[in-house]
Design a protein around this motif. Sequence first.
Motif, short mmCIF file in Angstrom:
data_model
loop_
_atom_site.label_atom_id
_atom_site.label_comp_id
_atom_site.label_asym_id
_atom_site.label_seq_id
_atom_site.Cartn_x
_atom_site.Cartn_y
_atom_site.Cartn_z
N THR A 119 1.70 4.53 -10.57
CA THR A 119 2.01 5.57 -11.54
C THR A 119 3.43 5.38 -12.06
N PRO A 120 3.62 5.47 -13.40
CA PRO A 120 4.98 5.40 -13.93
C PRO A 120 5.80 6.61 -13.49
N SER A 121 7.10 6.38 -13.33
CA SER A 121 7.98 7.44 -12.82
C SER A 121 9.36 7.27 -13.43
N SER A 122 10.23 8.23 -13.17
CA SER A 122 11.63 8.08 -13.59
C SER A 122 12.31 7.05 -12.69
N GLU A 123 13.42 6.54 -13.15
CA GLU A 123 14.13 5.51 -12.39
C GLU A 123 14.57 6.04 -11.02
N GLU A 124 14.98 7.29 -10.95
CA GLU A 124 15.47 7.86 -9.70
C GLU A 124 14.35 8.05 -8.67
N ASP A 125 13.14 8.34 -9.14
CA ASP A 125 12.03 8.65 -8.23
C ASP A 125 11.09 7.46 -7.97
N ALA A 126 11.31 6.35 -8.63
CA ALA A 126 10.38 5.23 -8.54
C ALA A 126 10.50 4.48 -7.22
N ASP A 127 9.36 4.07 -6.68
CA ASP A 127 9.35 3.21 -5.49
C ASP A 127 9.76 1.78 -5.85
N ALA A 168 0.83 -1.21 0.00
CA ALA A 168 0.00 0.00 0.00
C ALA A 168 0.86 1.26 0.00
N ALA A 169 2.09 1.17 0.50
CA ALA A 169 2.98 2.33 0.57
C ALA A 169 3.70 2.58 -0.75
N LEU A 170 3.59 1.67 -1.72
CA LEU A 170 4.28 1.81 -3.00
C LEU A 170 3.34 2.46 -4.01
N ASN A 171 3.80 3.55 -4.63
CA ASN A 171 2.94 4.30 -5.54
C ASN A 171 3.48 4.44 -6.95
N THR A 172 4.79 4.39 -7.13
CA THR A 172 5.39 4.63 -8.45
C THR A 172 6.27 3.46 -8.86
N PHE A 173 6.49 3.35 -10.17
CA PHE A 173 7.34 2.27 -10.69
C PHE A 173 8.09 2.74 -11.93
N TYR A 174 9.15 2.02 -12.24
CA TYR A 174 9.93 2.25 -13.45
C TYR A 174 10.24 0.89 -14.06
N VAL A 175 9.98 0.73 -15.35
CA VAL A 175 10.25 -0.53 -16.05
C VAL A 175 11.59 -0.39 -16.77
N THR A 176 12.55 -1.22 -16.39
CA THR A 176 13.87 -1.20 -17.02
C THR A 176 13.85 -2.06 -18.28
N PRO A 177 14.68 -1.72 -19.26
CA PRO A 177 14.79 -2.58 -20.44
C PRO A 177 15.46 -3.91 -20.05
N PRO A 178 15.15 -4.99 -20.75
CA PRO A 178 15.74 -6.28 -20.39
C PRO A 178 17.24 -6.31 -20.71
N LEU A 179 17.95 -7.12 -19.94
CA LEU A 179 19.39 -7.26 -20.18
C LEU A 179 19.68 -8.05 -21.45
N ASN A 180 18.75 -8.89 -21.86
CA ASN A 180 18.96 -9.75 -23.03
C ASN A 180 18.25 -9.18 -24.26
N VAL A 239 11.63 -4.85 -7.56
CA VAL A 239 12.58 -4.61 -6.49
C VAL A 239 12.24 -3.28 -5.81
N HIS A 240 12.26 -3.29 -4.48
CA HIS A 240 12.08 -2.08 -3.68
C HIS A 240 13.21 -2.04 -2.66
N ASN A 241 13.98 -0.95 -2.66
CA ASN A 241 15.13 -0.81 -1.75
C ASN A 241 16.05 -2.02 -1.80
N ASN A 242 16.41 -2.44 -3.00
CA ASN A 242 17.32 -3.57 -3.24
C ASN A 242 16.81 -4.89 -2.68
N GLU A 243 15.53 -5.04 -2.56
CA GLU A 243 14.91 -6.28 -2.07
C GLU A 243 13.82 -6.71 -3.04
N PHE A 244 13.86 -7.99 -3.44
CA PHE A 244 12.81 -8.51 -4.31
C PHE A 244 11.50 -8.57 -3.53
N ILE A 245 10.46 -7.97 -4.09
CA ILE A 245 9.16 -7.99 -3.41
C ILE A 245 8.11 -8.77 -4.20
#
Length: 187
Positions: A79-87, A43-55, A145-151
């Motif tokens: 809500t979509p966000s920039s990589e720096e601001d994404a939850d 519930a505390a997560l509001n924004t996301f950023y989709v990274t391009p695949p490594l392959n 991933v949130h704060n370097n932890e797989f969720i």
Amino acid sequence: MQINHPTFTVFKHAAYTILFCVALAGCASNKPEINISESHNFAALNTFYVTPPLNAINEVIENQVANAITRTLQSKGLTPSSEEDADIIVGFFPSTASKENGTRVNLGLGTGIFGRSGGLSLGSIFSLPVGEQVTQYQNLQIDMVHNNEFIYSAAGSAELESKDSISVQQKLEQLVEALLTAYPAKG
């Protein structure tokens, strides 16, 4: 009447084994594997950023997958966000696989009689493939991933009836929806 002949006992055990394997194969499916962190507050997560695949192989299809992930997560209230601001940082890994169905005709020479006398069997002398029986699959793994932890992690596959890009794109969009269906929607 109980038959206790050794040949019958072997036949009976073989029949039970075959029935068990057939029943087990019938239960198999392409159901997605989904793991969600139980201790995380979604519930505390509001924004996301989709990274391009490594392959990166096919940029158009990968953009379609990224757009499908974005649409699905937006429908969940994020809500979509920039990589720096994404939850949440969302990564995905598409791949293809093929599986031979192993359809073969086995020809053999043999004799045998159940009952009082035993038998001789020379089975599977010739084994011939019947046509090209190869099934193509499109695999996809999505990790959040949130704060370097797989969720959230989900992996699944879709069987491809044809190999053209439009069909692959449609199957991938359906697969994205199936993989993200368990992600908690915002209330």
